[in-house]
Enzyme design. Structure first.
Site, short mmCIF file in Angstrom:
data_model
loop_
_atom_site.label_atom_id
_atom_site.label_comp_id
_atom_site.label_asym_id
_atom_site.label_seq_id
_atom_site.Cartn_x
_atom_site.Cartn_y
_atom_site.Cartn_z
N CYS A 43 31.52 63.84 -84.09
CA CYS A 43 31.18 63.25 -82.40
C CYS A 43 31.82 62.02 -82.58
O CYS A 43 32.51 61.84 -81.03
CB CYS A 43 29.37 62.76 -83.10
SG CYS A 43 28.74 61.42 -81.77
N CYS A 48 31.86 63.25 -78.76
CA CYS A 48 31.18 63.12 -77.87
C CYS A 48 32.16 61.82 -77.69
O CYS A 48 31.63 61.65 -76.40
CB CYS A 48 29.54 62.46 -78.28
SG CYS A 48 29.03 64.09 -79.27
N LYS A 51 35.51 61.96 -76.05
CA LYS A 51 34.97 62.56 -74.38
C LYS A 51 34.05 61.46 -73.57
O LYS A 51 34.76 61.84 -71.79
CB LYS A 51 34.45 63.87 -74.71
CG LYS A 51 34.07 64.84 -73.50
CD LYS A 51 32.53 64.46 -72.50
CE LYS A 51 31.30 64.09 -73.71
NZ LYS A 51 30.80 64.99 -74.09
N TYR A 179 29.93 73.94 -72.66
CA TYR A 179 30.36 71.99 -72.02
C TYR A 179 31.45 72.01 -72.46
O TYR A 179 31.86 70.97 -71.99
CB TYR A 179 29.38 71.72 -73.49
CG TYR A 179 27.75 71.85 -74.05
CD1 TYR A 179 26.61 70.56 -74.10
CD2 TYR A 179 27.60 73.21 -74.28
CE1 TYR A 179 25.93 70.87 -73.98
CE2 TYR A 179 25.93 72.87 -74.52
CZ TYR A 179 25.13 72.22 -74.67
OH TYR A 179 23.74 71.60 -74.97
N GLU A 183 32.96 70.29 -69.49
CA GLU A 183 33.32 68.33 -68.83
C GLU A 183 35.17 68.51 -68.80
O GLU A 183 34.84 67.65 -68.94
CB GLU A 183 32.86 67.88 -70.97
CG GLU A 183 31.35 68.49 -70.60
CD GLU A 183 30.56 67.62 -71.99
OE1 GLU A 183 29.76 66.84 -71.50
OE2 GLU A 183 31.93 67.65 -72.87
N THR A 312 24.71 65.87 -81.89
CA THR A 312 24.54 64.58 -82.90
C THR A 312 23.01 64.35 -83.07
O THR A 312 22.40 63.45 -83.97
CB THR A 312 25.78 63.19 -82.29
OG1 THR A 312 26.87 63.88 -82.10
CG2 THR A 312 25.80 62.20 -82.84
N HIS A 436 12.43 53.85 -53.97
CA HIS A 436 12.41 53.82 -53.60
C HIS A 436 13.20 52.94 -53.10
O HIS A 436 13.72 51.16 -53.16
CB HIS A 436 11.58 53.58 -52.12
CG HIS A 436 12.57 54.38 -50.65
ND1 HIS A 436 12.61 55.46 -50.88
CD2 HIS A 436 12.28 53.95 -49.73
CE1 HIS A 436 13.29 55.93 -49.36
NE2 HIS A 436 12.82 54.66 -48.49
N GLU A 441 13.66 59.56 -57.37
CA GLU A 441 12.17 59.63 -56.90
C GLU A 441 11.58 61.44 -56.09
O GLU A 441 10.52 60.76 -56.45
CB GLU A 441 12.24 58.46 -55.98
CG GLU A 441 12.36 58.88 -54.05
CD GLU A 441 12.53 57.69 -52.88
OE1 GLU A 441 11.75 57.33 -52.24
OE2 GLU A 441 13.42 56.94 -52.59
P1 NDP Z 1 29.85 76.90 -76.26
O1 NDP Z 1 29.31 77.72 -76.91
O2 NDP Z 1 28.82 76.39 -75.36
O3 NDP Z 1 31.12 77.87 -75.30
C1 NDP Z 1 31.85 78.65 -75.75
C2 NDP Z 1 32.26 79.14 -74.41
O4 NDP Z 1 33.65 80.09 -74.48
C3 NDP Z 1 31.43 80.25 -73.94
O5 NDP Z 1 32.19 80.00 -72.31
C4 NDP Z 1 31.38 81.38 -74.36
O6 NDP Z 1 31.51 82.77 -73.33
C5 NDP Z 1 33.45 81.67 -74.29
N1 NDP Z 1 34.12 82.13 -75.54
C6 NDP Z 1 33.89 82.80 -76.39
N2 NDP Z 1 34.32 83.90 -77.13
C7 NDP Z 1 35.10 83.71 -75.85
C8 NDP Z 1 36.16 84.81 -76.47
N3 NDP Z 1 36.78 85.88 -77.58
N4 NDP Z 1 37.35 84.72 -75.10
C9 NDP Z 1 37.15 84.24 -73.83
N5 NDP Z 1 36.12 83.31 -74.26
C10 NDP Z 1 34.99 83.22 -74.64
O7 NDP Z 1 30.78 76.15 -76.98
P2 NDP Z 1 31.55 74.69 -76.72
O8 NDP Z 1 32.92 74.88 -78.09
O9 NDP Z 1 31.97 74.40 -75.58
O10 NDP Z 1 30.86 73.69 -77.60
C11 NDP Z 1 30.62 73.89 -78.93
C12 NDP Z 1 29.17 73.11 -79.47
O11 NDP Z 1 29.56 71.15 -78.87
C13 NDP Z 1 28.01 73.08 -77.47
O12 NDP Z 1 27.58 74.72 -78.16
C14 NDP Z 1 27.41 71.96 -78.25
O13 NDP Z 1 26.25 72.44 -78.92
C15 NDP Z 1 27.76 71.32 -78.62
N6 NDP Z 1 28.42 70.60 -77.45
C16 NDP Z 1 28.11 69.29 -76.73
C17 NDP Z 1 27.86 68.39 -75.85
C18 NDP Z 1 26.19 67.95 -74.85
O14 NDP Z 1 25.99 67.69 -75.17
N7 NDP Z 1 27.27 66.92 -73.80
C19 NDP Z 1 29.32 68.46 -75.33
C20 NDP Z 1 30.38 69.58 -75.82
C21 NDP Z 1 29.52 70.03 -76.59
P3 NDP Z 1 30.72 83.29 -73.14
O15 NDP Z 1 29.57 82.05 -72.24
O16 NDP Z 1 30.35 84.92 -72.22
O17 NDP Z 1 29.79 83.40 -75.12
#
Ligand code: NDP
Length: 453
Positions: A43, A48, A51, A179, A183, A312, A436, A441
């Protein structure tokens, strides 16, 4: 039997640090913590915090453009990435030091090295020294996970590398639709990079509310992100003019950088878990009960390494609850229900509770929903729309889910989350007088359900 420590924590991220501090200060335990990388964990060091600072940085060009349309005589200059990056790293150093100071002040002994479990009460440090502890807490977090294929995938960078780039890429390809992918697509787009995003599925942000996902995808595209759905990489090669990528839709294109945001996996390899008999789940996560206890009674685990809700504030709750349970004499199970969260896309997405699709599976629901152009940007003729959505149980009248897509949605959902966690009904929302003129709202003025299911 006497031990060197009451608690040995492996991992100095959000969950481990909170547990160590509370056990030492409130539980008066003798605590040690080992961290092989930097204190603060994902984080603070590579997630976080940096980012969000990049989100702030990337929002200024649009703000300057809006200011001009509001009558200000301003123009945007160039973005000085090295200046921002160096400032960012100074800030991370400062935060890391705060984490370290807080631990020391609480009386926690810090080992700046890797620690591996030898048996249910013993850990071995990188220098070969062993320590015994009545309890061991594993809070080792997770790591970026790259797909095994295609060939050339190692040419890609991850979100860890973004904060250290020598220069901003002019052409960036992001793989993934979660995510991190979404982002960073918005961040780099805001900073002036031409962003292309390939996502293998039919719509980004799988698992979130469909209507919100659609609006975010539309907004990202409107802002200039080239989003290709149903698309994945097939081949990657380093060419003279950049990184050449062939994708499943037959497209071939060249980029300065390719970033893979294809998920994260728990850090459970080579830390002695199997040897100590700790049960791991299908994705390599540590299996724990509601008190974060593993099947080995002296070993506990919190945070992303348990792959419950990888956020986190959840890891912090889990770490605190562990310390209260084991050292504070208060049995504290962790409540994972109705956790509000935000995705810092542009516009942001804030969500708490169930999506419309989830709620419709188990409840008879009313959906209250409105999407409109907010006053601030409609004034300067921007196409941006916001979304406010409440999902209500027809029988109990409780609000089962709230979804907001709008600038500041992360801030708004924190407040909506309190009411929903308290069990607010739709009529409780309606009894609240509107503020307002604000966009939020709408949360208390939506009178007629858009649909029922
Ligand atoms: P996610 O699991 O959210 O996303 C992974 C993405 O990669 C999905 O779109 C998935 O597709 C795709 N993917 C997985 N494997 C492959 C592959 N072999 N080929 C192509 N695409 C693939 O993981 P992130 O890394 O984005 O984030 C990890 C974690 O970090 C999150 O789950 C969250 O908990 C945390 N996080 C939270 C944030 C926040 O609160 N703002 C910000 C950043 C991270 P598919 O959908 O088809 O599985």
């Amino acid at each position: 039997m006497s031990f060197d420590y009451d608690l040995f924590v492996i991992g100095g991220g959000s969950g481990g640090v909170r547990a160590a501090r509370i056990a030492a200060s409130e539980g008066e335990a003798k605590v040690a913590l080992a961290e092989e990388s930097r204190m603060g964990g994902t984080c603070v060091i590579r997630g976080c915090v940096p980012k969000k600072l990049m989100v702030f940085a990337s929002g200024y060009p649009a703000a300057i453009d809006a200011a001009r349309q509001y009558g200000w005589q301003v123009k945007s200059g160039a973005f000085d990435w090295p200046a921002f990056r160096d400032h960012l790293h100074n800030e991370l150093d400062r935060l890391e030091q705060i984490y370290r100071d807080n631990l020391t002040r609480a009386g926690v002994e810090i080992f700046d090295c890797r620690a591996v479990i030898v048996d249910p009460h013993t850990v071995k440090l990188a220098d070969g020294k062993t320590c015994t502890a009545r309890h061991i807490l594993v809070a080792t977090g997770g790591h970026v996970s790259f797909p095994e294929g295609p060939e050339g995938v190692e040419l890609g960078i991850s979100s860890n590398d973004v904060f250290h780039l020598e220069e901003l890429p002019k052409r960036l390809l992001i793989i993934g639709g979660g995510y991190i992918a979404c982002e960073f697509a918005c961040i780099f787009n805001g900073l002036g990079t031409h962003v292309t995003q390939y996502y293998r599925g039919a719509q980004i942000l799988r698992g979130f509310d469909d209507e919100a996902r659609g609006l975010i995808a539309e907004a990202m595209t409107d802002k200039g992100i080239e989003l290709h759905l149903g698309t994945n990489i097939i081949e990657i090669e380093q060419h003279d003019e950049g990184i050449w990528v062939k994708s499943s839709n037959g497209r071939e294109a060249v980029f300065d950088k390719v970033m893979l945001a294809t998920g994260r996996a728990p850090n459970t390899s080579d830390i002695g878990l199997e040897e100590a008999g700790v049960e791991l789940g299908r994705k390599g996560e540590i299996v724990v009960d509601e008190f974060s206890q593993t099947n080995v009674p002296s070993i506990f685990a919190v945070g992303d390494v348990t792959n419950r809700i990888n956020l986190t504030p959840v890891a912090i709750r889990e770490g605190h609850a562990f310390a209260d349970t084991v050292f504070g004499g208060k049995q504290t199970p962790v409540d994972h229900e109705l956790v509000p969260s935000a995705i810092f896309t542009q516009p942001e997405y804030g969500a708490v509770g169930q999506t419309e699709e989830q709620a419709a599976e188990n409840h008879k629901i009313e959906v209250y929903c409105t999407s409109f152009r907010p006053m601030q940007t409609a004034f300067i003729d921007k196409p941006e729309r916001v979304l406010f959505k409440l999902i209500v149980d027809q029988e109990t009248r409780k609000v089962l889910g709230c979804h907001i897509v709008a600038d500041g949605a992360g801030e708004l959902i924190q407040l909506a989350g309190i009411a929903i966690k308290m069990g607010a009904t739709k009529e409780d929302f309606d009894r609240t007088v509107a503020v307002h003129p604000t966009i939020s709202e709408e949360l208390v003025t939506m009178r007629t359900p858009m649909r029922t299911a």
